[in-house]
Structures are given as structure tokens and as C-alpha cells.
Design an enzyme around this catalytic site. Structure first.
Site, PDB file in Angstrom:
ATOM      1  N   SER A 168      57.519  27.739  39.995  1.00  0.00           N
ATOM      2  CA  SER A 168      56.812  28.772  40.130  1.00  0.00           C
ATOM      3  C   SER A 168      56.696  29.606  38.733  1.00  0.00           C
ATOM      4  O   SER A 168      55.954  29.876  38.032  1.00  0.00           O
ATOM      5  CB  SER A 168      57.310  29.889  41.452  1.00  0.00           C
ATOM      6  OG  SER A 168      57.406  28.762  42.233  1.00  0.00           O
ATOM      7  N   GLN A 421      48.381  20.640  69.773  1.00  0.00           N
ATOM      8  CA  GLN A 421      48.495  20.993  70.433  1.00  0.00           C
ATOM      9  C   GLN A 421      47.773  21.056  71.844  1.00  0.00           C
ATOM     10  O   GLN A 421      47.823  19.877  73.021  1.00  0.00           O
ATOM     11  CB  GLN A 421      48.748  22.508  70.571  1.00  0.00           C
ATOM     12  CG  GLN A 421      49.641  22.414  71.973  1.00  0.00           C
ATOM     13  CD  GLN A 421      50.769  22.442  71.670  1.00  0.00           C
ATOM     14  OE1 GLN A 421      51.605  22.555  71.162  1.00  0.00           O
ATOM     15  NE2 GLN A 421      51.524  23.193  73.156  1.00  0.00           N
ATOM     16  N   GLU A 448      50.316  24.176  43.337  1.00  0.00           N
ATOM     17  CA  GLU A 448      48.855  25.364  42.540  1.00  0.00           C
ATOM     18  C   GLU A 448      49.874  26.791  42.710  1.00  0.00           C
ATOM     19  O   GLU A 448      49.071  27.946  42.966  1.00  0.00           O
ATOM     20  CB  GLU A 448      48.192  24.905  42.975  1.00  0.00           C
ATOM     21  CG  GLU A 448      46.877  23.564  42.380  1.00  0.00           C
ATOM     22  CD  GLU A 448      47.294  23.744  40.644  1.00  0.00           C
ATOM     23  OE1 GLU A 448      47.274  24.658  40.656  1.00  0.00           O
ATOM     24  OE2 GLU A 448      47.332  23.416  40.483  1.00  0.00           O
ATOM     25  N   THR A 450      53.000  29.312  45.226  1.00  0.00           N
ATOM     26  CA  THR A 450      53.132  28.993  46.807  1.00  0.00           C
ATOM     27  C   THR A 450      52.423  30.414  46.958  1.00  0.00           C
ATOM     28  O   THR A 450      51.643  31.105  46.092  1.00  0.00           O
ATOM     29  CB  THR A 450      54.346  29.318  46.410  1.00  0.00           C
ATOM     30  OG1 THR A 450      54.910  30.521  46.133  1.00  0.00           O
ATOM     31  CG2 THR A 450      55.011  28.447  46.312  1.00  0.00           C
ATOM     32  N   ASP A 457      49.647  37.575  42.774  1.00  0.00           N
ATOM     33  CA  ASP A 457      48.696  37.573  41.745  1.00  0.00           C
ATOM     34  C   ASP A 457      47.867  38.688  42.241  1.00  0.00           C
ATOM     35  O   ASP A 457      46.731  39.796  41.765  1.00  0.00           O
ATOM     36  CB  ASP A 457      48.378  36.020  41.651  1.00  0.00           C
ATOM     37  CG  ASP A 457      46.535  36.234  41.170  1.00  0.00           C
ATOM     38  OD1 ASP A 457      47.035  36.312  39.332  1.00  0.00           O
ATOM     39  OD2 ASP A 457      46.229  35.854  41.546  1.00  0.00           O
TER      40      ASP A 457
HETATM   41  C1  ST9 Z   1      50.450  21.508  40.763  1.00  0.00           C
HETATM   42  C2  ST9 Z   1      49.056  20.250  40.985  1.00  0.00           C
HETATM   43  O1  ST9 Z   1      50.930  22.194  41.516  1.00  0.00           O
HETATM   44  C3  ST9 Z   1      48.284  20.300  41.922  1.00  0.00           C
HETATM   45  C4  ST9 Z   1      47.935  19.339  42.163  1.00  0.00           C
HETATM   46  C5  ST9 Z   1      46.240  20.193  41.867  1.00  0.00           C
HETATM   47  C6  ST9 Z   1      45.111  18.541  41.516  1.00  0.00           C
HETATM   48  C7  ST9 Z   1      45.188  18.483  40.444  1.00  0.00           C
HETATM   49  C8  ST9 Z   1      43.574  17.594  40.753  1.00  0.00           C
HETATM   50  C9  ST9 Z   1      42.955  18.438  40.004  1.00  0.00           C
HETATM   51  C10 ST9 Z   1      42.279  20.613  40.178  1.00  0.00           C
HETATM   52  C11 ST9 Z   1      41.362  20.403  40.168  1.00  0.00           C
HETATM   53  C12 ST9 Z   1      40.991  20.755  38.168  1.00  0.00           C
HETATM   54  C13 ST9 Z   1      40.249  20.303  37.915  1.00  0.00           C
HETATM   55  C14 ST9 Z   1      39.725  20.313  36.079  1.00  0.00           C
HETATM   56  C15 ST9 Z   1      37.872  19.963  36.560  1.00  0.00           C
HETATM   57  C16 ST9 Z   1      37.966  19.392  37.772  1.00  0.00           C
HETATM   58  C17 ST9 Z   1      36.857  19.923  38.928  1.00  0.00           C
HETATM   59  C18 ST9 Z   1      36.341  19.381  39.814  1.00  0.00           C
HETATM   60  N1  ST9 Z   1      44.420  34.159  36.096  1.00  0.00           N
HETATM   61  O2  ST9 Z   1      51.301  37.581  34.620  1.00  0.00           O
HETATM   62  P1  ST9 Z   1      51.617  36.463  33.674  1.00  0.00           P
HETATM   63  C19 ST9 Z   1      47.595  33.586  32.559  1.00  0.00           C
HETATM   64  S1  ST9 Z   1      50.430  22.006  38.972  1.00  0.00           S
HETATM   65  C20 ST9 Z   1      44.404  33.404  35.158  1.00  0.00           C
HETATM   66  O3  ST9 Z   1      52.840  36.869  32.430  1.00  0.00           O
HETATM   67  P2  ST9 Z   1      54.216  34.794  33.591  1.00  0.00           P
HETATM   68  C21 ST9 Z   1      47.281  34.532  31.885  1.00  0.00           C
HETATM   69  O4  ST9 Z   1      46.525  34.002  30.012  1.00  0.00           O
HETATM   70  C22 ST9 Z   1      51.283  23.255  38.789  1.00  0.00           C
HETATM   71  N2  ST9 Z   1      45.042  34.151  33.732  1.00  0.00           N
HETATM   72  O5  ST9 Z   1      52.772  35.306  34.502  1.00  0.00           O
HETATM   73  C23 ST9 Z   1      48.442  35.649  31.407  1.00  0.00           C
HETATM   74  O6  ST9 Z   1      47.980  36.353  30.181  1.00  0.00           O
HETATM   75  P3  ST9 Z   1      47.761  37.850  30.816  1.00  0.00           P
HETATM   76  C24 ST9 Z   1      50.477  24.682  39.638  1.00  0.00           C
HETATM   77  C25 ST9 Z   1      46.135  33.911  34.463  1.00  0.00           C
HETATM   78  O7  ST9 Z   1      55.235  35.766  34.340  1.00  0.00           O
HETATM   79  C26 ST9 Z   1      49.596  34.856  31.549  1.00  0.00           C
HETATM   80  O8  ST9 Z   1      49.386  34.247  32.235  1.00  0.00           O
HETATM   81  N3  ST9 Z   1      52.004  25.918  38.793  1.00  0.00           N
HETATM   82  C27 ST9 Z   1      46.434  34.144  36.207  1.00  0.00           C
HETATM   83  O9  ST9 Z   1      54.103  34.812  32.385  1.00  0.00           O
HETATM   84  C28 ST9 Z   1      50.740  35.416  31.473  1.00  0.00           C
HETATM   85  O10 ST9 Z   1      50.257  35.808  32.711  1.00  0.00           O
HETATM   86  C29 ST9 Z   1      51.537  27.038  38.990  1.00  0.00           C
HETATM   87  O11 ST9 Z   1      50.608  26.936  40.041  1.00  0.00           O
HETATM   88  C30 ST9 Z   1      45.492  34.383  36.858  1.00  0.00           C
HETATM   89  N4  ST9 Z   1      45.821  34.654  38.123  1.00  0.00           N
HETATM   90  O12 ST9 Z   1      54.203  33.452  34.394  1.00  0.00           O
HETATM   91  C31 ST9 Z   1      52.376  28.314  38.704  1.00  0.00           C
HETATM   92  N5  ST9 Z   1      47.514  34.257  35.473  1.00  0.00           N
HETATM   93  O13 ST9 Z   1      48.700  38.735  31.203  1.00  0.00           O
HETATM   94  C32 ST9 Z   1      52.537  28.474  39.508  1.00  0.00           C
HETATM   95  C33 ST9 Z   1      48.563  34.493  34.832  1.00  0.00           C
HETATM   96  O14 ST9 Z   1      47.535  38.291  29.078  1.00  0.00           O
HETATM   97  N6  ST9 Z   1      53.263  30.758  39.495  1.00  0.00           N
HETATM   98  N7  ST9 Z   1      47.551  34.032  34.331  1.00  0.00           N
HETATM   99  O15 ST9 Z   1      46.468  37.877  30.581  1.00  0.00           O
HETATM  100  C34 ST9 Z   1      52.588  30.926  38.420  1.00  0.00           C
HETATM  101  O16 ST9 Z   1      50.764  31.522  38.030  1.00  0.00           O
HETATM  102  C35 ST9 Z   1      52.897  32.247  37.963  1.00  0.00           C
HETATM  103  O17 ST9 Z   1      52.556  33.953  38.093  1.00  0.00           O
HETATM  104  C36 ST9 Z   1      53.165  32.222  36.554  1.00  0.00           C
HETATM  105  C37 ST9 Z   1      54.058  33.618  36.263  1.00  0.00           C
HETATM  106  C38 ST9 Z   1      53.584  30.895  36.152  1.00  0.00           C
HETATM  107  C39 ST9 Z   1      51.393  32.616  36.037  1.00  0.00           C
END
Ligand code: ST9
Length: 607
Positions: A168, A421, A448, A450, A457
């Protein structure tokens, strides 16, 4: 008969309701009828050619060979992949400049539902061209040319963020990128849980990797902002022709053995231990986390759609079973000699089927509504109205954590508690698909981001940081509809809106108090998930009621018997949801508003 039962009738109805015609208004090639023809054909492909690989790849999953560090996928999956590849439908997600035939987002996600319902693992291997579309937007001029090569050669792609100690918390990543004299980078580190990280379906795999640049002033610092995005191909390639050169130093060092979604090859990837892992900085800019979120946003949408698609086929399988399985006498005709009835004639089974139906159909409407906001943004951008375009993008941003978090949680809950069920003990057997649906859908609440991550978010980024603008606009829309909808559903919606607004006010108060009593912010963390699910319930209730009102008007103007049954079913779904689901928002409100139990006040040593 394949496991997959699609709901084409409802998909088309939901597409109409989400503004497909508006999205197609400026299209020279497509109208609603041709869009429906595409759906019919993808539906056939999904049921006939893709679905057989679903159970086959579960029973005989991909195999890892330690010697060659390669993964071989089973033949059934290969056949399904080839069928999809040769269908050309993947071109609907590829920009025109790369030889694609892009369609509105609503249509893309509608076709994706069919494929994800038939075999989600297969769909995930096929996203290389979609990734190339993103690279075409954000890459430098050389990388934009590569994007064409990636599409033309059908290469696979992965998103590579996660590490053993950075799940995460992506900002904990320690994988490093060392700049080289020739402008390339050498990547060193270990990444985990990489979907489609290694396989033999494509000649090459392009990894989109987050790593921390070393020795670059102003970049490579701590946290997510210090990460940059690199393209690291499995095989190096000739940059003009795409001809494969030698193997790059990124190898699969393990294949995970999982509870479900076994057909999907989930790998540990090691960079730089088996020769240099050569990478290229995406777009010549150190902006990795923002770039990766362009992919993550799509992937979160995919997860919500996958969860909904699985619940939908689960429901339709349960429905078919309930119509033919005869057990017990009707409650109103008891006794040993009373005629036995199909279990659909028992009230609890009927209730359970309605729970499944209204959630599956409501979530479908939610997914398409979210997708349609992006189409509306595109239309306004094309007309030069940037302000309106930004507002529709923000509306989509607001909905994404709900699509991902709500659909995954409710689908898993209902598949395991209701769908399985319905089959009784038989549901526990591999003879029916329900047990695999349960196992395969659990991952949706986990990867993607939790559900807790989605909830944070939603509250902090999508509502508080947005100043509540998009939330207030959407709530205003729902309230306006509820006022005119009337009936018990309209009243239930009005009450639910009030509950949700009160929950948000309570969370906002906690945040304000948190400025003076910092511990209070933990209560927001404790309740954010409850708030997200309540928001999802309200949205589903709203969309189902909208559909019910359209159904009623079609019944009023006269329809054939098959359509009449369908529309009556829509009206029943909305009424059931309003009566049995929306009232639980009162409990959610009471819990959040009272805020009497503070989980963090229970010392960890007491647990
Ligand atoms: C995984 C793989 O789980 C799963 C399988 C998927 C299947 C793959 C197949 C392909 C998928 C399809 C995609 C295809 C593409 C094309 C295909 C077409 C068909 N929205 O809040 P901050 C950014 S992979 C936008 O300070 P922390 C933003 O730049 C693993 N941007 O965060 C922001 O800067 P600012 C998945 C966002 O405290 C910056 O991040 N892992 C958003 O530093 C920093 O933000 C995860 O998902 C958002 N909602 O870090 C990680 N949020 O603020 C989960 C942040 O200046 N963890 N940004 O704009 C998190 O999401 C955490 O909240 C964190 C926190 C890492 C963002």
C-alpha cells in the site's frame, strides 16, 4: 455450456441510460445500433471462445520453470488469448494514431465486462496495447514510435510498483535506477505481485517500472514523489524495426501460488541480478507516481468492472439453478405429501436472488456512469470547454474509489454469502462455478489499493481536497432526482441522501477537531470504509431507481411480453433495494455520528 452467463439485455439498457447516444453523437463510424452489434459479437466471443479457459486455467495454472525462469501458460488460456487477439476488439482501446479504433469509454467498459466475466486472467494478459496508448501520450518522441512497435507486435505489458516492503505504501520502494552515459538507466531491485510479469503469450513484455533515480539532483528523494517511471523490456529490441535483440536483465524469480485467479501469472521480478536491467526514463521526466496513476486509474476501473462482472454471472448461474432445483414444499402448503417446489419458490431464496440481482445490475449502472463522465469530459474538451471538461473528469475521479472499493467489497460479500448459498452444498463443489467465483473475486478487495486505501482516497483526496465540489454536485443531482421520483423509492433516496451528508459532516467535524486533538483523525480512518460503502449504496439506489422510472415509462407506452418481464424486474429491483438495503445507511450514520467507540483507544497489546 460454459460457466459464463452474460446479461446482454441489461448491459444494453444500462448503456442507453448512461448516455451512449450522446457519447456517439460526434462519431462518424458508430451509432447505437453498430455499438450494440459490437457488443453482440464480443458477447459471443466471451461465452464461446474465452469462457472455456476460465476453469481450465484454474485447474491447470501457468507453470514456472526455475532453469529458464520462464512461465508457460496452459493451452486453453493460449487459445482464448489468440481468439481475442485475432478478433481485433482490443483496438477499441488504442488511439487512432497507433492504428486503433477508439470507442467511447462506456462502450469499452461494457465490452470489457463481457471479457472480464468470461475470464479475467485472459483479459489482463491483453493490455499491452492499452499501455502503449498511455506511453504514446506521455513518452518522448522515440518512445511514441516504440508505442507503435508495441502495438504492431502485440507485446505484453506490466505495471511494476509493489515490493516486498512497499505494498500500500508505494513510497517505501527501494528499487534504484542508476543513470548511464548513453542515456539509459540500470534498474536494481526486487518487485512483487506483478500481474502477467512473465508468460509465453507474447514475444516480449514491456515493464513500466517505478524506481528511485540515484545521483540526480532534485530527484530520487523519499516517498512516492522521489520515484520515476522507466520502461524496462524483457528483451531489448531494435528501436526502428522492433526486432528482438538479447535478453534484458529483468527475470521472474518466482511465480506466486494463490487462492484464486490462478490463470493470471503473478510474479516476483528481479532487476539487475542476472545482468544489467536496462531501462528508459518515460518522457524524459522524473514524474513517476503521476505517470503511474494514469495506469492505476484504468486498473482500478478494471477491478470494479471485474468484480461486477463476476457477481453478474454468479447471479445468473444461481438463478438458473434455483429454477430447476426442486426441494421442499411451499411454506403455505406444508406437509409430507405436499408437492415439492423449485427452490426459487422459497421466500429466502427469492430474497437472496434479489440481493444478487439488484447489486449486480446497480453496479453495472455505476461502472458505466463513471465511464460516461469521462466521455462527457472528452466531448467538452473537444468543444474547447475546458472548465466543463475538468468538472466531468473530477466527477469521474470521485467515483473511481467507489467503483473499485464498493464493487469489490459487495461483490465478494454477495458471491460468498448469497450466490454460493443458493446452490446449497453443491456450491462448495468444483462442479459449479460459484466456488471459483468466490476465490477469484477475493483479490479485487486487495490489489490496486485495498478498500481502506480507496476509502482514504475518497474522503481525503476526492472530497476534502476537492473542497467537496464534485461530491456536492453529485449529491445535488441525486436529491433533485429523488424529489421528482416520488414513491417509496424517492422517499428512501431522500432519507439516504440526508444520512450520507450527515456522515460526511461528522467526518469533517472530526477533521476540524483533529487540528486541536490530533488523535481524532484516527476516527476518520476508522469510519472511512463505512462511508465509502454507504456512498456506494446510495449511488446504486439512485441508479436503480432511475432505471425503474425509465422501465415504468416503457411499460406505460407498451412493450412485448419479454421486454415487459425485463422492465418489471427492473422495477422490482429498485423497490427491493430501497426497502432492504438503503435503510442500513441509518445505522452507518448512527455509528459515525456518535463516534463513541475509538478503535485506537484499545491498546495494541489488548488485541
Ligand atoms: C497491482 C496490480 O495491484 C493489480 C493487477 C492489475 C491488472 C493489471 C492489468 C492492467 C490494468 C489496466 C491498465 C491498463 C492500461 C491500459 C489498459 C487498457 C486496457 N489519483 O496522496 P499522496 C498521485 S499494482 C491520481 O501524497 P502518498 C498524485 O500524483 C499495485 N493520482 O500519496 C499525487 O501527487 P499530488 C497497486 C493519485 O502518501 C501522488 O500520487 N498499488 C491518486 O505518497 C502522491 O499522492 C496501489 O494501487 C489518485 N487517486 O502514497 C497502491 N493518489 O498529490 C495503493 C495519489 O501532488 N496505495 N496520486 O497530486 C495508494 O494508492 C496510496 O494511497 C499511495 C500513497 C501510494 C498513493
Amino acid at each position: 455450456m460454459s460457466h459464463y452467463r452474460s446479461n446482454l439485455r441489461d448491459l444494453k439498457f444500462a448503456l442507453e441510460g448512461s448516455g451512449l447516444a450522446d457519447a456517439l453523437a460526434t462519431s462518424a463510424d458508430l451509432d447505437v445500433n453498430t455499438a450494440f452489434d459490437i457488443l453482440d459479437e464480443v458477447d459471443r466471443l466471451a461465452r464461446v471462445e474465452i469462457a472455456p479457459s476460465f476453469a481450465a486455467a484454474d485447474r491447470t495454472p501457468p507453470v514456472y520453470d526455475l532453469g529458464s525462469r520462464s512461465v508457460t501458460v496452459p493451452p486453453a488460456l493460449r487459445r482464448a488469448y489468440r481468439a481475442y487477439e485475432s478478433s481485433g476488439f482490443w483496438r477499441m482501446d488504442v488511439p487512432q494514431e497507433l492504428g486503433g479504433s477508439p470507442v467511447p469509454r462506456v462502450l469499452w467498459w461494457a465490452t470489457s465486462e463481457l471479457l472480464l466475466g468470461a475470464n479475467p486472467a485472459m483479459w489482463m494478459y491483453t493490455t499491452g496495447a492499452g499501455f502503449a496508448g498511455i506511453l504514446h501520450k506521455i513518452g518522448n518522441s522515440m518512445q511514441r514510435r516504440w508505442a507503435q512497435i508495441f502495438v504492431d507486435r502485440g507485446w505484453g505489458a506490466t505495471m511494476v510498483l509493489t515490493e516486498p516492503d512497499a505494498g500500500s505504501d508505494v513510497g517505501m520502494a527501494t528499487t534504484k535506477a542508476y543513470p548511464q552515459q548513453d542515456g539509459t538507466w540500470h534498474i536494481e531491485g526486487v518487485k512483487r505481485f506483478i500481474t502477467s510479469g512473465e508468460h509465453d503469450l507474447a514475444d516480449n513484455i514491456i515493464h513500466y517500472v517505478l524506481a528511485r533515480p540515484i545521483g540526480v539532483p532534485g530527484h530520487g528523494g523519499p516517498g512516492t514523489k522521489g520515484l520515476s517511471m522507466f520502461i524496462v523490456p524483457k528483451h531489448l529490441f531494435d528501436h526502428e524495426t522492433g526486432e528482438l535483440l538479447k535478453r534484458n536483465g529483468v527475470v521472474a524469480t518466482a511465480l506466486e501460488d494463490k487462492m484464486g485467479l490462478k490463470g493470471s501469472s503473478t510474479c516476483e521480478l528481479t532487476f539487475g541480478e542476472h545482468g544489467p536491467a536496462v531501462g528508459w526514463l518515460v518522457g524524459d521526466t522524473h514524474d513517476g507516481i503521476r505517470q503511474m496513476f494514469l495506469i492505476i486509474e484504468r486498473a482500478r476501473m478494471m477491478v470494479g468492472t471485474k468484480a461486477m462482472a463476476t457477481l453478474s454471472t454468479g447471479y445468473l448461474n444461481a438463478l438458473a439453478y434455483a429454477k430447476t432445483r426442486v426441494q421442499g414444499a411451499s411454506l403455505d402448503a406444508p406437509g409430507n405429501t405436499a408437492p415439492r417446489v423449485p427452490i426459487i419458490d422459497h421466500a429466502d431464496v427469492r430474497r437472496s436472488l434479489l440481493v444478487q440481482k439488484c447489486h449486480a445490475e446497480g453496479m453495472r449502472a455505476l461502472v458505466l456512469h463513471a465511464a460516461a463522465e469521462l466521455d462527457r469530459a472528452d466531448l467538452h474538451r473537444d468543444r474547447g470547454d475546458d472548465e466543463a471538461a475538468a468538472a466531468f473528469r473530477a466527477a469521474n475521479d470521485l467515483l473511481l474509489p467507489v467503483v473499485k472499493g464498493y464493487c469489490s467489497e459487495r461483490a465478494y460479500e454477495i458471491l460468498s454469502q448469497e450466490t454460493l448459498q443458493t446452490f446449497g452444498g453443491s456450491g462448495f463443489l468444483i462442479d459449479y462455478p460459484a466456488e471459483q467465483y468466490v476465490r477469484d473475486s477475493k483479490i479485487d478487495t486487495l490489489y490496486e489499493g485495498t478498500t481502506a486505501i480507496q476509502a482514504l482516497d475518497l474522503v481525503f483526496r476526492k472530497i476534502i481536497r476537492d473542497g467537496g465540489t464534485s461530491f456536492a454536485k453529485l449529491i445535488g443531482q441525486i436529491r433533485g432526482f429523488a424529489d421528482t421520483a416520488g414513491g417509496t423509492e424517492g422517499t428512501a433516496l431522500t432519507v439516504a441522501v440526508e444520512h450520507l451528508e450527515t456522515m460526511l459532516q461528522a467526518l469533517a467535524r472530526l477533521l476540524l477537531n483533529g487540528q486541536t486533538v490530533p488523535e481524532r483523525v484516527h476516527l476518520v480512518g476508522q469510519h472511512a470504509r463505512r462511508f465509502l460503502l454507504a456512498f456506494g449504496d446510495l449511488l446504486v439506489g439512485w441508479l436503480l431507481t432511475r432505471q425503474a422510472r425509465v422501465s415504468q415509462s416503457r411499460l406505460d407506452t407498451g412493450t412485448g411480453p419479454a421486454d415487459a418481464a425485463y422492465y418489471q424486474g427492473k422495477i422490482a429491483s429498485a423497490a427491493f433495494f430501497a426497502a432492504e438495503v438503503l435503510p442500513r445507511l441509518a445505522t452507518d450514520r448512527a455509528v459515525i455520528e456518535a463516534g463513541t467507540f475509538d478503535a485506537m483507544s484499545v491498546h495494541s497489546s489488548f488485541l
